[in-house]
Design a protein around this motif. Structure first.
Motif, PDB file in Angstrom:
ATOM      1  N   LYS A 268       0.855  -1.195   0.000  1.00  0.00           N
ATOM      2  CA  LYS A 268       0.000   0.000   0.000  1.00  0.00           C
ATOM      3  C   LYS A 268       0.892   1.247   0.000  1.00  0.00           C
ATOM      4  CE  LYS A 268      -3.630  -2.808   1.940  1.00  0.00           C
ATOM      5  NZ  LYS A 268      -4.901  -2.928   2.621  1.00  0.00           N
TER       6      LYS A 268
ATOM      7  N   ALA B  74     -13.062  -7.802   5.785  1.00  0.00           N
ATOM      8  CA  ALA B  74     -11.966  -8.480   6.503  1.00  0.00           C
ATOM      9  C   ALA B  74     -10.624  -7.769   6.309  1.00  0.00           C
ATOM     10  CB  ALA B  74     -11.868  -9.933   6.038  1.00  0.00           C
TER      11      ALA B  74
ATOM     12  N   GLY C 296      -7.879  -4.903   6.873  1.00  0.00           N
ATOM     13  CA  GLY C 296      -7.525  -3.903   7.886  1.00  0.00           C
ATOM     14  C   GLY C 296      -8.078  -4.210   9.265  1.00  0.00           C
TER      15      GLY C 296
ATOM     16  N   ALA D 231      -4.625 -11.286   6.456  1.00  0.00           N
ATOM     17  CA  ALA D 231      -3.882 -12.556   6.471  1.00  0.00           C
ATOM     18  C   ALA D 231      -2.591 -12.352   7.260  1.00  0.00           C
ATOM     19  CB  ALA D 231      -3.580 -13.003   5.048  1.00  0.00           C
TER      20      ALA D 231
ATOM     21  N   PHE E 244      -2.346 -13.082  -0.021  1.00  0.00           N
ATOM     22  CA  PHE E 244      -2.040 -11.717  -0.422  1.00  0.00           C
ATOM     23  C   PHE E 244      -2.023 -10.881   0.861  1.00  0.00           C
ATOM     24  CE2 PHE E 244      -3.158  -8.460  -3.989  1.00  0.00           C
ATOM     25  CZ  PHE E 244      -1.953  -7.812  -3.731  1.00  0.00           C
TER      26      PHE E 244
HETATM   27  O1  LIG Z   1      -5.692  -5.310   1.248  1.00  0.00           O
HETATM   28  C1  LIG Z   1      -4.907  -6.218   1.464  1.00  0.00           C
HETATM   29  C2  LIG Z   1      -4.040  -6.760   0.379  1.00  0.00           C
HETATM   30  O2  LIG Z   1      -4.418  -6.271  -0.863  1.00  0.00           O
HETATM   31  C3  LIG Z   1      -4.778  -6.799   2.815  1.00  0.00           C
HETATM   32  O3  LIG Z   1      -4.522  -5.805   3.753  1.00  0.00           O
HETATM   33  P1  LIG Z   1      -4.391  -6.197   5.301  1.00  0.00           P
HETATM   34  O4  LIG Z   1      -3.736  -7.543   5.369  1.00  0.00           O
HETATM   35  O5  LIG Z   1      -3.578  -5.115   5.914  1.00  0.00           O
HETATM   36  O6  LIG Z   1      -5.803  -6.288   5.842  1.00  0.00           O
END
Ligand SMILES: O=C(CO)COP(=O)(O)O
Length: 264
Positions: free
Chosen positions: A18, A175, A177, A213, A237
């Motif tokens: 991100k 799910a 964040g 995850a 992911f």
């Molecule tokens: O959006 C995600 C991967 O594209 C997952 O983000 P998080 O594991 O921080 O919830």
């Protein structure tokens, strides 16, 4: 001109950092991860990072040169031209970007991306020989996940030819964040449905799970799948859990070891 990339590996363990990762941290991320992967016997070609676009060359020269895969979090829906601030698909391909995300709930929610925009991004990505990483999932817990993902795939992928392969990441928006992922049984059921839905595309499709995850998530999904390989994703992911290279490598080793037992 379409870039020719090697086929996608069977197992894919990756992260979208991100906008968490800065340049200094990105410079050390690759060498640390590569060393940890080697120590754990994980093939780096099965791992990927989708950093901010500005970091792609840096990660390509470090992590990519060591065998890892570099992707992008976004792409312009427009061709090269007078589109200030945009990063075009041909430029990403030229930089060695192997895969490009599209349809992430953060882009839909915060940047008002519609199915139309997402489907254009999928198309321009595929046209350059890169693999679209299409993020799908229901918005609200309890909603029909299978109906939601089927509709999204139809709307944004449709019949688009993806010569560089296609990655579908099941990421229920509710799910992402959070402190824990979606329940493992739920993920296994949706992964099985996704594989059925995508079966006509043959074996160039990879199905991943994302959304909080972390270490232990893939093990729980594999247990919930109860020996049904179709219900086990091809990898995970990561978001937050991938930013730290040690945590990334730990999850990579966990997934790799389970998948090695599964794929003969
Ligand atoms: O959006 C995600 C991967 O594209 C997952 O983000 P998080 O594991 O921080 O919830």
């Amino acid at each position: 001109m379409t870039t020719r990339f090697p086929p996608l590996p069977r197992t894919l363990i990756g992260t979208s950092t991100k906008s968490y990762l800065g340049a200094e941290a990105a410079r050390s991320w690759g060498p640390i991860v590569l060393a940890r992967l080697q120590a754990a016997g994980v093939d780096p070609a099965s791992t990927y990072i989708c950093p901010a676009s500005a970091l792609i060359p840096l990660l390509r020269d470090g992590f990519g040169a060591g065998g890892g895969v570099v992707g992008a979090q976004d792409v312009s829906a427009y061709p090269p031209g007078p589109f200030t601030g945009e990063v075009s698909a041909p430029l990403l391909a030229e930089l060695g970007t192997r895969m490009v995300m599209a349809g992430h709930p953060e882009r839909r929610r915060l940047f008002a991306e519609s199915d139309d925009t997402v489907s254009t991004k999928v198309r321009v990505t595929a046209q350059e020989g890169m693999a679209p990483v299409v993020v799908v999932g229901e918005a609200i817990e309890g909603e029909s996940a299978i109906a939601a993902v089927s509709a999204q795939i139809e709307a944004v992928v449709g019949n688009t030819d993806c010569p560089g392969g296609l990655v579908v990441a099941y990421e229920p928006a509710w799910a992402i964040g959070r402190d824990r992922p979606a329940p493992a049984e739920h993920i296994a059921a949706v992964v099985r449905a996704l594989r059925n839905l995508l079966a006509p595309r043959g074996d160039s499709v990879r199905v991943l799970y994302g959304g909080s995850a972390q270490p232990g998530t893939f093990t729980a999904i594999a247990e919930a799948a109860q020996c049904d390989a179709q219900a086990v994703p091809d990898g995970v992911f990561l978001g937050r859990a991938g930013v730290d290279p040690d945590s990334f490598a730990k999850v990579a080793a966990e997934v790799w070891n389970i998948r090695e037992r599964l794929v003969v």
